[in-house]
Design an enzyme around this catalytic site. Structure first.
Site, PDB file in Angstrom:
ATOM      1  N   GLY A  71       0.807  -1.213   0.000  1.00  0.00           N
ATOM      2  CA  GLY A  71       0.000   0.000   0.000  1.00  0.00           C
ATOM      3  C   GLY A  71       0.843   1.267   0.000  1.00  0.00           C
ATOM      4  N   THR A  72       1.921   1.249   0.767  1.00  0.00           N
ATOM      5  CA  THR A  72       2.758   2.455   0.880  1.00  0.00           C
ATOM      6  C   THR A  72       3.298   2.855  -0.492  1.00  0.00           C
ATOM      7  OG1 THR A  72       3.370   1.836   3.131  1.00  0.00           O
ATOM      8  CG2 THR A  72       4.827   3.395   2.009  1.00  0.00           C
ATOM      9  N   ASN A 150      -7.900   3.839   8.615  1.00  0.00           N
ATOM     10  CA  ASN A 150      -7.264   2.727   9.331  1.00  0.00           C
ATOM     11  C   ASN A 150      -7.409   2.821  10.846  1.00  0.00           C
ATOM     12  OD1 ASN A 150      -5.510   4.894   8.264  1.00  0.00           O
ATOM     13  ND2 ASN A 150      -4.051   4.087   9.734  1.00  0.00           N
ATOM     14  N   HIS A 200      -1.730  -7.914   2.499  1.00  0.00           N
ATOM     15  CA  HIS A 200      -1.695  -8.427   3.880  1.00  0.00           C
ATOM     16  C   HIS A 200      -2.865  -7.942   4.732  1.00  0.00           C
ATOM     17  CE1 HIS A 200       0.126  -5.001   6.300  1.00  0.00           C
ATOM     18  NE2 HIS A 200       0.375  -4.589   5.081  1.00  0.00           N
ATOM     19  N   THR A 236      12.264  -7.574 -11.289  1.00  0.00           N
ATOM     20  CA  THR A 236      11.654  -8.899 -11.412  1.00  0.00           C
ATOM     21  C   THR A 236      10.496  -9.012 -10.426  1.00  0.00           C
ATOM     22  OG1 THR A 236      13.786  -9.763 -12.063  1.00  0.00           O
ATOM     23  CG2 THR A 236      12.147 -11.386 -11.338  1.00  0.00           C
ATOM     24  N   CYS A 324       3.693   7.321  18.845  1.00  0.00           N
ATOM     25  CA  CYS A 324       4.618   7.334  19.992  1.00  0.00           C
ATOM     26  C   CYS A 324       5.872   8.104  19.618  1.00  0.00           C
ATOM     27  CB  CYS A 324       5.001   5.913  20.379  1.00  0.00           C
ATOM     28  SG  CYS A 324       3.588   4.964  20.890  1.00  0.00           S
TER      29      CYS A 324
HETATM   30  N1  PLP Z   1      -2.837   2.965   3.744  1.00  0.00           N
HETATM   31  C1  PLP Z   1      -3.592   2.562   4.777  1.00  0.00           C
HETATM   32  C2  PLP Z   1      -4.953   3.145   4.970  1.00  0.00           C
HETATM   33  C3  PLP Z   1      -3.111   1.590   5.652  1.00  0.00           C
HETATM   34  O1  PLP Z   1      -3.866   1.194   6.679  1.00  0.00           O
HETATM   35  C4  PLP Z   1      -1.813   1.055   5.430  1.00  0.00           C
HETATM   36  C5  PLP Z   1      -1.235   0.076   6.375  1.00  0.00           C
HETATM   37  O2  PLP Z   1      -1.506   0.094   7.561  1.00  0.00           O
HETATM   38  C6  PLP Z   1      -1.085   1.502   4.318  1.00  0.00           C
HETATM   39  C7  PLP Z   1      -1.617   2.466   3.506  1.00  0.00           C
HETATM   40  C8  PLP Z   1       0.283   0.948   4.025  1.00  0.00           C
HETATM   41  O3  PLP Z   1       0.177  -0.346   3.491  1.00  0.00           O
HETATM   42  P1  PLP Z   1       1.421  -1.357   3.455  1.00  0.00           P
HETATM   43  O4  PLP Z   1       1.588  -1.850   4.842  1.00  0.00           O
HETATM   44  O5  PLP Z   1       1.017  -2.431   2.502  1.00  0.00           O
HETATM   45  O6  PLP Z   1       2.579  -0.588   2.955  1.00  0.00           O
END
Ligand code: PLP
Length: 392
Positions: A71-72, A150, A200, A236, A324
């Protein structure tokens, strides 16, 4: 009772079927998918089948799916669309409660000549449509609003935001990392031009995700190198990860409805008992527009970090609503944006349930929470003062 895992928004346990599907791609089917020989081409076919499958799940086309490391990366990449070109300043609209993968990318864009509007949210964590309309400028080049949050689980009015964006010719990106595999999403129907997801979070492997990009959008190249991902993201492919993500999404789709029912039951049971049995508690987020697995609760006269440590000692895995910083806990940007009352801000915890949890576990969690909150309050000078004021 063993470990009780209530941090499913952070990550989920990979399904055994997923691990099984991945296994051959680490060993006998190890071939390079870019190889011209037959075994390599067989692996390529499997990758492309997953691309098609993912595309059909979200209502996209195969060529609109780009595999990423999660996601990042997908979020960082999507926001590159707003990077100024030819020194002309750009403008991006996002919300104040995005994940740091978006929030910190915005901060970087600000140093590169992009102006960013951080939309406020209402007290339940939703973006207001009129704020989106008002924020649009002639040079707005992207709107990025997360599908579901999240920390508090609030679901945003993405389709309505999409309509506004398109009326002004602006592309819409959504970080759907918490939503994909949990809520039915159709990018065409909902007017989503880019979408980030991560395996994940829906019982797939870690380190793999995807970015959907509508055909025709000027996506910048992310990584230079070989010609993988149509030349936009060289390297790859993580073949086993891609296969695992495909399997996990297939199962997530099949089981979505029953999981939602189960998670809602667990969540509602736990939140009802917390609210009925623990005084000075407050639920954060939206009652209806909310992920089925999310509880975000604040306890007055309690420090969330201390509570999380006590829960951990009882083998309950939960997380906080705070960032934190070297020993001091500061309410998270999400909690700040909600304007949670000052006296509740430091006592926020997040409990996210999953299909493997049971009602017995929820009963145990309530019992432990009641005891631990009471213990911490007994040590709190504010609570002592408060009680003294009540009785005088
Ligand atoms: N965006 C949201 C809303 C998330 O909750 C997260 C992970 O907690 C991410 C992005 C990042 O995803 P990843 O852990 O696959 O990099």
């Amino acid at each position: 009772m063993g470990v009780i895992y209530l941090d499913h928004a952070a990550t989920t346990a990979m399904l055994p079927e997923v691990a099984e599907a991945m296994q051959p791609f680490y060993t006998e089917a190890f071939y390079n998918p870019s190889g011209i020989y037959q075994p390599g081409q067989e692996v390529r076919k499997k990758i492309e089948a997953v691309r098609e499958q993912i595309a059909s799940v979200i209502g996209a086309e195969a060529e609109e799916i780009y595999f990423t490391s999660g996601g990042t990366e997908a979020d960082n990449w999507a926001l590159q669309m707003a990077k100024p070109k030819n020194r002309r300043p750009t403008h991006l609209i996002t919300s104040a409660i995005e994940h740091h993968a978006i929030g910190h990318s915005c901060k970087r864009l600000e140093t590169q000549g992009c102006f960013v509007t951080y939309l406020p949210v209402d007290s339940k964590g939703r973006v207001r449509i009129q704020d989106v309309k008002r924020a649009i400028r002639p040079n707005t080049s992207l709107i990025s609003v997360m599908y579901a949050n999240n920390e508090i689980g609030t679901i945003q009015p993405i389709e309505e935001i999409g309509k506004i964006a398109h009326a002004r010719g602006i592309p819409l990106h959504t970080d759907a990392v918490q939503a994909c595999g949990h809520i039915p999403i159709n990018v065409k129907r909902e007017g989503i031009d880019m979408l980030s997801a991560s395996a994940h979070k829906f019982r797939g492997p870690k380190g793999i995700g995807f970015l959907y990009v509508k055909k025709g959008l000027p996506l910048p190249r992310l990584l230079e190198g070989g010609g993988q991902e149509r030349g936009y993201r060289a390297g790859t492919e993580y073949v086993a990860g891609i296969i695992g993500m495909g399997k996990a999404l297939e199962i997530a789709e099949e089981t979505m409805e029953e999981r939602k029912i189960k998670e809602t039951q667990l969540r509602d049971y736990l939140s009802r008992r917390i609210m009925e049995e623990i005084p000075y508690a407050r639920m954060n987020g939206h009652r209806w527009f909310r992920l089925s697995n999310n509880i975000n609760v604040a306890f007055r006269f309690v420090n969330s970090e201390s509570l999380l440590i006590l829960l951990d000692m009882e083998q309950i895995c939960a997380s906080g609503g705070s960032a934190c910083n070297a020993g001091s806990t500061k309410p998270s940007h999400v909690i700040e944006a909600l304007h949670v009352p000052e006296e509740y801000k430091n006592g926020v915890i997040r409990l996210t349930v999953g299909e493997e949890n049971t009602i017995d576990e929820m009963e145990h969690v309530v019992d432990v929470l009641k005891k631990k909150v009471e213990e911490l309050r007994k040590e709190s000078p504010e609570y002592e003062d408060f009680l003294a004021r009540q009785t005088s």
